[in-house]
Design an enzyme around this catalytic site. Sequence first.
Site, PDB file in Angstrom:
ATOM      1  CB  SER A 136      -0.939   0.015   1.207  1.00  0.00           C
ATOM      2  OG  SER A 136      -0.190  -0.144   2.395  1.00  0.00           O
ATOM      3  CG  ASP A 166      -4.803   4.905   6.825  1.00  0.00           C
ATOM      4  OD1 ASP A 166      -3.602   4.702   7.131  1.00  0.00           O
ATOM      5  OD2 ASP A 166      -5.359   4.301   5.876  1.00  0.00           O
ATOM      6  CG  HIS A 190      -1.454   3.564   4.681  1.00  0.00           C
ATOM      7  ND1 HIS A 190      -2.676   3.013   4.980  1.00  0.00           N
ATOM      8  CD2 HIS A 190      -0.701   2.566   4.185  1.00  0.00           C
ATOM      9  CE1 HIS A 190      -2.666   1.725   4.658  1.00  0.00           C
ATOM     10  NE2 HIS A 190      -1.488   1.427   4.179  1.00  0.00           N
TER      11      HIS A 190
END
Length: 369
Positions: free
Chosen positions: A43, A335, A338
């Site tokens: 990610s 978040d 991240h």
Amino acid sequence: MASLSFQIIHVLVFCACILIPTSSQSHPHQPEKHAALFIFGDSIFDAGNNIYINTTTDYQRNFWPYGETFFDYPTGRASDGRLIPDFIAEYAKLPFLPPYLQPGNNQFTYGSNFASGGAGALDQTNQGLVVNLNTQLTYFKDVEKLLRQKLGDEAAKKMLFEAVYLINIGSNDYLSPFLWNSTVLQSYSHEQYVHMVIGNLTVVIKEIYKKGGRKFGLLDVGPLGCVPIMKEIKLQQGGMGCIEESTELAKLHNIALSKVLQELESKLKGFKYSISNFYTFLEERMNNPSKYGFKEGKIACCGSGPFRGLSSCGGKSSIKEYELCSNVSEYVFFDSVHPTDRAYQQIAELIWSGTRNITGPYNLKALFV
Ligand SMILES: *[C@@H]1O[C@H](CO)[C@@H](O)[C@H](O)[C@H]1NC(C)=O
Ligand SMILES: *[C@@H]1O[C@H](CO)[C@@H](O)[C@H](O)[C@H]1NC(C)=O
Ligand SMILES: *[C@@H]1O[C@H](CO)[C@@H](O)[C@H](O)[C@H]1NC(C)=O
Ligand SMILES: *[C@@H]1O[C@H](CO)[C@@H](O)[C@H](O)[C@H]1NC(C)=O
Ligand SMILES: *[C@@H]1O[C@H](CO)[C@@H](O)[C@H](O)[C@H]1NC(C)=O
């Protein structure tokens, strides 16, 4: 003297008149020469591949407020804006590389982005929900075949030889055992487990090398045990602080990674690499946010719970209620896992042009030359 210097100037002007027009006019509309960029990983790098696979919303992030800062709409990137590869593409004067799985994406002359949120180097990591590293390699091989058909063997080979291969993998192999299921981790010693992760990553690097790849950019993994989601897990277990075991694994991984890259450099002719201290970059910003222009290093901008470490950002998971900070630029984390666009930008600059003691033996700028 006067007439001599006049003659020299005359000669220089004369040469300039001949050389400059011919070199700039011979290919007036040709784009600048560029090396391509191929992106593999999780990610930290995924520009939206997971939108096109059958997975859970936890791994997709194609909903608001993801993307709110830079794109104004959610792209599937796990941040409020751009990711590290977006900044690197910009610095290298390339367009943003779209997700490989995006329908209609069949133009690979600038490279491609194969990364998938949640992916690990081990097939078991988030199995069935992500495109694991091995499958990303398979996609790359498909692109390589396509390029040979389109450009011819010689031109494709040259392009793959000049390209930069950016890889970020491992975080999910060391996070997921603490988030979901620790069965696999518990079947091995830490050293054996790290050895498997590094082993799989090494196989992938060697396969890319066999296809002509020579320039590799890697990040080490961050201080995983202290990211907001892990502190939330620790709270749920009745503790406080970080999950040290995950950070220990990250440190072992980083030592093993730099060692294996040195070995590859000595064994593989023409192999060049760049390794960046992502661990240190993130830890410094988490511990001294104000030094880097942030107000908050440990609590996420978006989510719920004391660290906003519950992955509820956007309200698409089982938890529907979440908080969103008013000024995302003040935060290191967007978040529960991240970093923000702003933190990524600072880190990308260090990866691109950092000095040898933090990004080496080459920085990415040097690999793109
Ligand atoms: C997607 O995954 C779900 C849950 O694993 C499954 O029920 C569904 O059939 C899958 N859909 C497709 C199109 O594969
Ligand atoms: C990677 O590790 C897994 C274990 O999870 C193994 O089954 C798989 O074959 C490995 N893949 C490669 C490419 O080495
Ligand atoms: C955990 O993972 C292992 C290995 O992948 C699997 O066999 C087991 O069923 C999983 N357990 C749970 C509770 O999901
Ligand atoms: C948001 O935070 C950044 C960094 O602290 C600051 O420069 C900016 O002025 C703030 N914006 C607003 C609207 O308060
Ligand atoms: C790396 O070297 C630069 C100068 O070359 C120096 O300013 C910087 O403090 C060093 N960083 C670390 C982490 O040692």
